[in-house]
Design an enzyme around this catalytic site. Sequence first.
Site, PDB file in Angstrom:
ATOM      1  N   GLU A  77       0.805  -0.986   0.292  1.00  0.00           N
ATOM      2  CA  GLU A  77      -0.187  -0.096   0.041  1.00  0.00           C
ATOM      3  C   GLU A  77       1.089   1.236  -0.119  1.00  0.00           C
ATOM      4  O   GLU A  77       0.610   2.214  -0.513  1.00  0.00           O
ATOM      5  CB  GLU A  77      -1.098  -0.019   1.146  1.00  0.00           C
ATOM      6  CG  GLU A  77      -1.879  -1.182   1.138  1.00  0.00           C
ATOM      7  CD  GLU A  77      -1.571  -2.428   1.329  1.00  0.00           C
ATOM      8  OE1 GLU A  77      -0.307  -2.669   1.748  1.00  0.00           O
ATOM      9  OE2 GLU A  77      -2.286  -3.465   1.095  1.00  0.00           O
ATOM     10  N   HIS A 132     -11.414  -6.182   8.631  1.00  0.00           N
ATOM     11  CA  HIS A 132     -12.101  -5.731   7.197  1.00  0.00           C
ATOM     12  C   HIS A 132     -13.576  -5.018   7.386  1.00  0.00           C
ATOM     13  O   HIS A 132     -14.377  -5.368   6.819  1.00  0.00           O
ATOM     14  CB  HIS A 132     -12.555  -7.330   6.455  1.00  0.00           C
ATOM     15  CG  HIS A 132     -11.159  -8.223   6.006  1.00  0.00           C
ATOM     16  ND1 HIS A 132     -10.725  -9.025   7.059  1.00  0.00           N
ATOM     17  CD2 HIS A 132     -10.966  -8.405   4.993  1.00  0.00           C
ATOM     18  CE1 HIS A 132      -9.573  -9.522   6.425  1.00  0.00           C
ATOM     19  NE2 HIS A 132      -9.629  -9.026   5.067  1.00  0.00           N
TER      20      HIS A 132
HETATM   21  C1  LIG Z   1      -1.640  -4.907   4.073  1.00  0.00           C
HETATM   22  C2  LIG Z   1      -2.633  -5.840   3.478  1.00  0.00           C
HETATM   23  N1  LIG Z   1      -3.027  -5.486   2.197  1.00  0.00           N
HETATM   24  C3  LIG Z   1      -3.522  -6.219   1.348  1.00  0.00           C
HETATM   25  C4  LIG Z   1      -4.314  -7.624   2.083  1.00  0.00           C
HETATM   26  C5  LIG Z   1      -5.422  -8.079   1.203  1.00  0.00           C
HETATM   27  N2  LIG Z   1      -4.989  -9.462   0.968  1.00  0.00           N
HETATM   28  C6  LIG Z   1      -5.073 -10.525   1.904  1.00  0.00           C
HETATM   29  S1  LIG Z   1      -4.344 -11.936   1.406  1.00  0.00           S
HETATM   30  C7  LIG Z   1      -3.491 -11.159   0.217  1.00  0.00           C
HETATM   31  C8  LIG Z   1      -2.628 -11.825  -0.814  1.00  0.00           C
HETATM   32  C9  LIG Z   1      -1.598 -12.394   0.100  1.00  0.00           C
HETATM   33  O1  LIG Z   1      -0.941 -13.210  -0.843  1.00  0.00           O
HETATM   34  P1  LIG Z   1       0.552 -13.838  -0.450  1.00  0.00           P
HETATM   35  O2  LIG Z   1       1.387 -13.302   0.604  1.00  0.00           O
HETATM   36  O3  LIG Z   1       0.911 -14.674  -1.601  1.00  0.00           O
HETATM   37  O4  LIG Z   1      -0.189 -15.108   0.507  1.00  0.00           O
HETATM   38  P2  LIG Z   1      -1.182 -16.513   0.097  1.00  0.00           P
HETATM   39  O5  LIG Z   1      -2.636 -16.084   0.039  1.00  0.00           O
HETATM   40  O6  LIG Z   1      -0.873 -16.735  -1.385  1.00  0.00           O
HETATM   41  O7  LIG Z   1      -1.007 -17.506   1.064  1.00  0.00           O
HETATM   42  C10 LIG Z   1      -4.001  -9.770   0.161  1.00  0.00           C
HETATM   43  C11 LIG Z   1      -3.851  -8.786  -1.131  1.00  0.00           C
HETATM   44  C12 LIG Z   1      -4.291  -7.561   3.539  1.00  0.00           C
HETATM   45  N3  LIG Z   1      -4.910  -8.837   3.987  1.00  0.00           N
HETATM   46  N4  LIG Z   1      -3.056  -7.011   4.034  1.00  0.00           N
END
Ligand SMILES: Cc1ncc(C[n+]2csc(CCOP(=O)(O)OP(=O)(O)O)c2C)c(N)n1
Lengths: 372, 324, 369
Positions: free
Chosen positions: B60, B129
């Site tokens: 972000e 959320h």
């Molecule tokens: C700071 C933040 N930004 C956005 C989100 C929304 N979000 C939740 S999971 C995710 C993707 C995470 O991907 P990754 O780190 O590859 O983990 P995975 O879900 O694939 O295990 C996002 C963008 C969040 N939870 N926290």
Amino acid sequence: MTSTSPLSVIEPDGSVNGHVTSLSKDELMRCYRAMIMVRVFDEICLKLQRSGRIDFSIPNLGVEATQVGAASALRASDWFFPSYRDFGMALYHGVEPVEMMHNMFGNERDTAKGRQMPVHFSFVDPIHFVSISSPIGTHIPQAVGAAYAMQQRGEDTVAICSFGDGGTSSLGFHSGLNFAGVWKSPVVFLCQNNGYAISCPSDEQTASDGYAVKGEAYGIPGVTVDGNDLLAVHQVVADAVARARAGDGPTLIEAKTFRMGGHSTSDDPTRYVPAELVEEWKAKDPVDRFERYLQSRGLVEPDSRAQFHAEARTRIDAAVKEAQAAADPGLETIFSDVYAEIPAHLRAQGQEAYDLAARKGDAAAGDGSFPL
Amino acid sequence: MANLTLIQAVNDGLRTAMSADPTVCVFGEDVGPKGGVFLATEGLTKEFGKNRCFDTPLSEDGIVGAAIGMAMNGLRPVAEIQFQDFIFPAFDQIVSEAAKLRYRSGGQYTAPMVIRTPFGGGIRGGLYHSQSGEAYFCHTPGLKVVVPSTPYDAKGLLIASIQDPDPVLFLEPKALYRKIKGEVPEGEYTVDLSTLRMVREGGDVTVFCYGAMVAVCEEAARTAAESGIETEIVDLRTLLPLDEDGVIEAAKRTGRVVVVHEAPRFCGFGAEISAMIAERCIEYMEAPVARVAGFDTPFPNTLEHHYLPDARRVLDAIERTARY
Amino acid sequence: MQIHDCFVDQTGELSPDFPGYDDAWLNEVFSEMLFVRCVDERMLKLQRAGRIGFVGSMLGLEATMAGAARAMRPTDWMWSGLREGGAALLRGLPLSEYIAQMYCNSMDTAKGRQMCNHFQHKGTNYPSWSSVIGTQITHGVGAAYASKQRGTDEVHTIFFGDGATSSSGFHSGMNFAGVWQAPCVFVCVDNGWAISVPSSAQTASVSYAAKAKAYGIPGFQVDGNDAVAVHEAMAALIGRARAGAGPALLVLRTYRLMGHSSSDDPTKYRDEAEVELWRDRDPILRFERLLTKRGSLPEGGLAGLRARHEATIDAEIHAQEIVDPMPLRSLVEDIYAEVPTHLRRQYNDFLRVAEKHGEAQKGDGAFPL
Ligand SMILES: Cc1ncc(C[n+]2csc(CCOP(=O)(O)OP(=O)(O)O)c2C)c(N)n1
Ligand SMILES: Cc1ncc(C[n+]2csc(CCOP(=O)(O)OP(=O)(O)O)c2C)c(N)n1
Ligand SMILES: [Mg+2]
């Protein structure tokens, strides 16, 4: 300093080219059962969500070997700073499925008292499985701080901190790894590269050559491992844990695996994941692969899987029954645990909430007085 | 005219702004092929290409920082933060940079940009959320803070925000995304920032609210009317800069004020309204200002329906204020 | 890509790869470095005398400025932190504006709103920056994306210190630039210190240049006290970015000879012997040695040149001491494009009190409401 070709041990046919694992027979069987348990837990949660009995879940299909393999290299006295997809670490170390199910239902027996969304577990027993936070990456510097404390007290425990490929772009990753490098912290960073961060493919998350190489920016050795190969994951995590325990500092591990389900139950992966890719990874199923290895060593019978599956099912069905029957948390849990002691203004707001509930005849009001 | 949900109106607003102005770029996490986790950006990559609607890495801080640079260099960025709860890594960029750039450069550099983000509870999102963080941002001179509550306003305010010369934080009440539908004109139109919307007239009590609370207040007002209390409802819709004169006029009209928001009460936006009334028109007031707000606690999950102000709580405040 | 670490060594000897610049070129660089030093010294004096509030000294970093500035086009952008004021001057920030900013007076283009030593110059694309470490890095990347998208051939140079590599802006900025292949050059001025933290304690990475690998970006380092090495590296990497080959990280190894700022006492945390070592590596001395060897020192030598620079600077300082006071309305202007009602009201309330105390000037009148 970085190994970018992933360590892989178990061949598709289950053979291991002479690799000798440090896992005993019992431990191997424990891993196998844990993986099956994760799979069953996952399936049941998805069904519960589809039928509207819980709000949300995070699919685990495909990543079981990474979680269980890593957990098997840690002691119960070590600290886990997990991500929301790390069911397997908890289950391997003996967290009761019913305890997890209470969280999925957000009921009064949930350790987090229904305050968090499902899959945001928090346990202190039988392991330190640190309360999961939704904001990505915030737990990474926290793990390093906890490891600093272990180091300062002269303990031989370590912290494992698990996050996704997307998590490497977070600020917590940058600060956490930099601090750990400077402090030589006893911490193992496990980056589970499961192909996607929601819809962002892992090769669009960064321009670096894989994820393990990111360790170099912090003077931290990077290791890549086949995340669908339980023995390989166990091996690299065990090595990293040994380094950490010996005072040689942190390691960054990239486990290459694949998220077979969607990001969450709110996600429709068919909008962005090519079907061929899913097919390709289906063939590398981590449970099948480990099972073939166990077969090659004569450790499992043809019907073992069905038997373990049925056992897991029975336990988890019972857990669902129990969790579903538990009541919602009491109204007072909105106001407790904000501070160690409830301050006057919150007590007043709590009493107001009870008053209103009582006036409206809401069952949540109890006898109408704020109980804390 | 089309009958659209609030999220469709946002999508339509983005599309309209992108068609009208080739410098408008939309980006954030998962806004590309997936079309955003709430589908606010659905179809935009296809229509306008990968250079104008695209995914970023998961940062972000990077999203907002880069948006500021783009804005300084001739683009009109519209950045999406997936949930307002995840905006805090970008807090520094918003508060220290975007909001202060014009001032600190003596007007030489500016950051005309929009940060869109869903906020508020009602979707069983738990602590992370569901939050309503407007107060953090309303304490930031140089930023504009806009909150639509209808599909018509969502599109009109969004286009106005994109055209505005200053950085705008555009808070979308996600509880309303698919809950309400309304008539939305086709093509470009704007709703002026810093104007109030009279939702409902009534001579007994004035209720100030915004976002998802507007619908809740309307429900409470309908019930109040059954017992003879006529409630005026004012949707603030731009929190910063607020139409203060309009607020004072409305407060004077009935002399009885209720302020409603989901965010915690302490130092919340209601405190500002209340102080403003105390300073500027206390002599008109017939009753103490009542605030209905989220509790001063984090946002719970299972018990969110008790945390969120609902029509019962608003009605309770309207009745107490009317009868004071 | 071949990047040479050093062309002019400490003794003023040229390496065999020296690109063959003539005496005129070398003299210009020499003069530029000395000019920056004179400005810096004058500002430190003004600060000691209580005329201005704060200086972030550039002493010892002159080669990074002179070398980098001449590798950029006026249409390129320079994003910086505290210590690139000299480079901005050499790229065209007028000395009058520089000094006005140091005085934070009514001639300051930033209207005296920033603390001292926070320069900007729109004419040469040198944007306003904030005191918050690392925030300019993502701005530069976003602006570079915009340059590419708008089809210009501008390149963005993004300066920051060794300490700033630990900031979130560095991580996000480098990562985004790698993914976007943005036309920018990251310039890490490793001046040995982040206030009192030595650059060796800032991170455990083997070098600052190695950090680029984490983002799929090539990383290089050169002797930051050799203006020729800095120039050649900057020119090559800027050219590469302009040609569409993407971003690069360049680390300039140098040393901050003074304290972090005029408010800092470096003797508390560092060894004088280390400072001595670097005094001998002084980039200006190095060039003096080189020009002496070539017999091409300017008229009157270093001292003569210094006197000419100082005269220029002093004249400008005098001019800046006598400017008009700051209009009070600037308190509430430029917060938004237009002054909103609540700020007009706040100003008018304030003005009543100011007028009562005789502090308001002509032109400070109330806003219509
Ligand atoms: C700071 C933040 N930004 C956005 C989100 C929304 N979000 C939740 S999971 C995710 C993707 C995470 O991907 P990754 O780190 O590859 O983990 P995975 O879900 O694939 O295990 C996002 C963008 C969040 N939870 N926290
Ligand atoms: C975010 C932030 N944290 C702390 C500070 C205080 N501070 C100002 S300069 C500085 C050190 C910067 O060091 P470096 O990046 O190496 O740049 P240098 O001063 O050496 O040029 C610090 C800690 C700040 N300005 N911003
Ligand atoms: Mg992932």
